[in-house]
Write a protein that holds these residues in place. Structure first.
Motif, short mmCIF file in Angstrom:
data_model
loop_
_atom_site.label_atom_id
_atom_site.label_comp_id
_atom_site.label_asym_id
_atom_site.label_seq_id
_atom_site.Cartn_x
_atom_site.Cartn_y
_atom_site.Cartn_z
N VAL A 34 -39.55 -46.76 13.59
CA VAL A 34 -38.45 -46.51 14.53
C VAL A 34 -38.76 -47.15 15.88
CG1 VAL A 34 -37.21 -44.73 15.81
CG2 VAL A 34 -37.67 -44.42 13.37
N ASP A 35 -40.00 -47.02 16.35
CA ASP A 35 -40.39 -47.63 17.62
C ASP A 35 -40.24 -49.15 17.57
OD1 ASP A 35 -40.99 -45.16 18.68
OD2 ASP A 35 -43.15 -45.31 18.32
N LEU A 36 -40.44 -49.72 16.40
CA LEU A 36 -40.33 -51.17 16.22
C LEU A 36 -38.88 -51.65 16.16
CD1 LEU A 36 -41.91 -53.80 15.78
CD2 LEU A 36 -42.00 -53.26 13.33
N GLY A 37 -37.96 -50.71 15.91
CA GLY A 37 -36.55 -51.06 15.88
C GLY A 37 -35.88 -50.86 14.53
N VAL A 38 -36.65 -50.44 13.52
CA VAL A 38 -36.05 -50.17 12.22
C VAL A 38 -35.07 -49.01 12.36
CG1 VAL A 38 -36.49 -49.40 9.85
CG2 VAL A 38 -38.06 -51.03 10.95
N ASP A 39 -33.82 -49.22 11.94
CA ASP A 39 -32.82 -48.16 12.07
C ASP A 39 -32.20 -47.78 10.72
OD1 ASP A 39 -31.29 -50.39 11.59
OD2 ASP A 39 -30.18 -50.33 13.48
N ARG A 40 -32.70 -48.42 9.65
CA ARG A 40 -32.16 -48.11 8.32
C ARG A 40 -33.29 -48.23 7.29
NH1 ARG A 40 -29.76 -50.74 3.85
NH2 ARG A 40 -28.06 -49.54 2.94
N LEU A 41 -33.41 -47.23 6.43
CA LEU A 41 -34.39 -47.26 5.35
C LEU A 41 -33.67 -47.25 4.00
CD1 LEU A 41 -37.13 -44.68 6.47
CD2 LEU A 41 -37.20 -47.18 6.65
N SER A 42 -34.22 -47.99 3.06
CA SER A 42 -33.74 -47.97 1.68
C SER A 42 -34.88 -47.42 0.83
CB SER A 42 -33.35 -49.38 1.22
OG SER A 42 -32.93 -49.36 -0.13
N MET A 43 -34.71 -46.21 0.33
CA MET A 43 -35.79 -45.49 -0.33
C MET A 43 -35.60 -45.48 -1.85
SD MET A 43 -37.13 -41.65 0.64
CE MET A 43 -37.22 -42.07 2.39
N GLY A 44 -36.63 -45.92 -2.57
CA GLY A 44 -36.55 -46.00 -4.03
C GLY A 44 -36.82 -44.68 -4.71
N ILE A 45 -35.85 -43.80 -4.69
CA ILE A 45 -36.01 -42.48 -5.35
C ILE A 45 -35.94 -42.64 -6.87
CG2 ILE A 45 -35.01 -40.18 -5.60
CD1 ILE A 45 -36.21 -40.63 -2.86
N GLN A 46 -34.87 -43.27 -7.37
CA GLN A 46 -34.60 -43.54 -8.80
C GLN A 46 -34.20 -42.30 -9.59
OE1 GLN A 46 -34.20 -46.39 -8.49
NE2 GLN A 46 -35.85 -47.38 -7.40
N SER A 47 -34.93 -41.19 -9.43
CA SER A 47 -34.59 -39.94 -10.12
C SER A 47 -35.28 -38.78 -9.42
CB SER A 47 -35.03 -39.99 -11.59
OG SER A 47 -34.81 -38.74 -12.23
N PHE A 48 -34.69 -37.60 -9.54
CA PHE A 48 -35.31 -36.39 -9.00
C PHE A 48 -36.01 -35.59 -10.10
CE2 PHE A 48 -32.10 -37.32 -5.76
CZ PHE A 48 -32.84 -37.17 -4.60
N TYR A 49 -36.25 -36.23 -11.24
CA TYR A 49 -36.95 -35.57 -12.36
C TYR A 49 -38.30 -36.24 -12.57
CZ TYR A 49 -32.82 -32.94 -13.81
OH TYR A 49 -31.76 -32.05 -13.86
N ASP A 50 -39.35 -35.43 -12.54
CA ASP A 50 -40.71 -35.97 -12.72
C ASP A 50 -40.88 -36.67 -14.05
OD1 ASP A 50 -41.50 -35.06 -10.24
OD2 ASP A 50 -42.48 -33.25 -10.99
#
Length: 377
Positions: A107-123
């Motif tokens: 955030v300090d560097l200027g990143v304002d959007r993240l794309s997070m690779g969740i894929q599934s909420f099941y282990d």
């Protein structure tokens, strides 16, 4: 609007389904950063002459590199561009790389959007995909990102998994909505050559999901996200109003972009180029002042097919005024195919745009293929 894509090829493990260029060999990181900075220097004319409005770190797994290393890359870009008109700065991140310190640094560097690779909420799904994180880490990562100032958070989900029930998919969608993220990208599993899942398919260890099951999952996704206030702005992408991915939207509207790093692609409005798909060859070429990319000028047929492919994937559709620049043969072919697709209720016309009908979104790729012009010569 011009964008910059930076490919970070490093991963700690290989996911079973992924065919993007990556390597689990971490020893080349320092050399990679140096080579990347040199590539930026070699592309200084692009940076000086274009108004850079989006930056996107993709991979691989960009969160395998430190904030300090990302800072070095951004400083190299700023030598040739002020970035004063930057509208979006995205970084792809793996849930188990998320921490208060790391997100705060981004955030300090200027990143304002993240794309997070969740894929599934099941282990059980995550283990089969060889993902590094578990469901608890995924939920915690979302919480940490939001609490540290990320207000535009995208997560990825995969449907069409052979071992996933419809009830599990329903729950995945609901948990994604309940998580409070602003953007959801949902991709159907594909068996790409060179992946572990492709080998399993060929050996009979996995089977593709029946089309009716895929359609059912997709229809449920679209319905539930619509009810939750998400706009279906591209075949695989959904966002809350005004929070579409600006960077990816540039691709779909044919804007210029600079691709940096091994395997990255670039487009200057007329020519397409792509870097060597090997980090060691990429480093060696740049160190030795050798050619590290291939380039081609797009032919008229290629430009038409690309505009069709990109336009029909979006909620806006294909802008038919773009046909004015093409020869009579291509225009005649398009109009003939358009009549056929309309009569099949696959597409509709709206304010000069050809759009895929809402109830045909699942077969968008098939419709696009029908519109492609093939030179029989």
């Amino acid at each position: 609007m011009a964008g910059i894509y930076i490919h970070v090829p490093f991963c700690y493990t290989r996911c079973s389904y992924c065919d993007f260029y990556k390597t689990t060999d971490q020893q080349f990181k320092d050399e990679y950063i140096k080579a990347l900075c040199k590539e930026i220097e070699l592309n200084r004319s692009f940076l000086l002459n274009e108004d850079i409005q989006t930056i996107y770190f993709g991979g691989g797994t960009p969160s395998t590199i430190k904030v300090e290393e990302i800072t070095v890359i951004i400083k190299a870009i700023k030598k040739h561009s002020s970035l004063k008109h930057l509208q979006e700065f995205t970084l792809e991140i793996n849930p188990d790389d998320v921490s208060d310190e790391y997100i705060g640094g981004l955030v300090d560097l200027g990143v304002d959007r993240l794309s997070m690779g969740i894929q599934s909420f099941y282990d059980v799904h995550l283990r089969k995909m060889n993902r590094r994180h578990n469901a608890k880490q995924a939920k915690e990562a979302i919480r940490i990102a939001k609490e540290n100032g990320i207000t535009n958070l995208s997560i990825d989900l995969i449907y069409g998994l052979p071992y996933m029930t419809f009830e599990e998919w329903e729950r995945n969608v609901q948990m994604a909505i309940e998580s409070g993220v602003q953007h959801i990208s949902a991709y159907h599993l594909t068996f790409e050559k060179g992946t572990l899942y492709y080998d399993y398919l060929k050996k009979g260890k996995l089977q593709e999901v029946p089309e009716e099951s895929s359609v059912k999952q997709f229809d449920y996704l679209v319905k539930e996200l619509s009810c939750a206030g998400f706009e279906h702005y591209e075949i695989s992408n959904f966002s809350l109003p005004g929070l579409e991915s600006k960077h990816n939207s540039n691709y779909w509207t044919g804007q210029k972009y600079l691709g940096l790093g091994p395997s990255a692609h670039a487009f200057d409005g007329k020519n397409r180029s792509w870097n060597v798909r090997d980090v060691r060859k990429y480093i060696t070429a740049l160190e030795g002042n050798e050619t590290y990319f291939e380039k081609e000028e797009l032919k008229e047929i290629d430009r038409y097919n690309e505009l069709i492919m990109l336009g029909l994937r979006t909620k806006y559709g294909f802008n038919m005024s773009l046909l004015d620049g093409f020869n009579t043969t291509i225009c005649t072919f398009f109009n003939k195919e358009l009549k056929r697709q309309i009569s099949s209720n696959n597409v509709m016309l709206e304010d000069g745009f050809c759009k895929v009908a809402d109830n045909r979104k699942m077969i968008t790729d098939r419709i696009i293929s029908d519109f492609f012009f093939v030179d029989e010569d």
